[in-house]
Design a protein around this motif. Sequence first.
Motif, PDB file in Angstrom:
ATOM      1  N   UNK A 104     -49.968 105.139 129.015  1.00  0.00           N
ATOM      2  CA  UNK A 104     -49.601 105.395 130.426  1.00  0.00           C
ATOM      3  C   UNK A 104     -48.745 104.580 131.012  1.00  0.00           C
ATOM      4  N   UNK A 105     -47.588 104.668 131.449  1.00  0.00           N
ATOM      5  CA  UNK A 105     -46.443 103.712 131.660  1.00  0.00           C
ATOM      6  C   UNK A 105     -46.597 104.000 133.363  1.00  0.00           C
ATOM      7  N   UNK A 106     -46.915 102.719 133.792  1.00  0.00           N
ATOM      8  CA  UNK A 106     -47.318 102.859 135.492  1.00  0.00           C
ATOM      9  C   UNK A 106     -46.066 102.494 136.176  1.00  0.00           C
ATOM     10  N   UNK A 107     -45.106 101.637 135.713  1.00  0.00           N
ATOM     11  CA  UNK A 107     -44.204 101.255 136.527  1.00  0.00           C
ATOM     12  C   UNK A 107     -42.752 100.773 135.549  1.00  0.00           C
ATOM     13  N   UNK A 108     -41.833 101.683 135.728  1.00  0.00           N
ATOM     14  CA  UNK A 108     -40.523 101.569 134.872  1.00  0.00           C
ATOM     15  C   UNK A 108     -39.371 101.725 136.130  1.00  0.00           C
ATOM     16  N   UNK A 109     -38.326 100.577 135.742  1.00  0.00           N
ATOM     17  CA  UNK A 109     -37.178 101.107 136.456  1.00  0.00           C
ATOM     18  C   UNK A 109     -36.421 102.258 136.204  1.00  0.00           C
TER      19      UNK A 109
END
Length: 82
Positions: free
Chosen positions: A62-67
């Motif tokens: 689970x990737x929560x925050x990616x630019x």
Amino acid sequence: MKTDTYTKIVLTIIAIALTANLFKGIITPAMADSRHYVSIPVNADGTINVNIKHADGPMDVKIKDVDPYAFRNVSPIPVRSN
């Protein structure tokens, strides 16, 4: 005389603004970029060694925050499981 007074006033305002800018830079240092990067050693064939400690079944990623621009100029990384 009028031009001389005008020039002195303008140069004084510029000097005050530059001095204020100097002190502002001392109080709050400038940050060029807020992104953080990590260097990862890559093998000669382009692979990366990964050690998974515990895997009893499928792993949810689970990737929560990616630019949004993080992967703009990057090629995909192929993944193999042994």
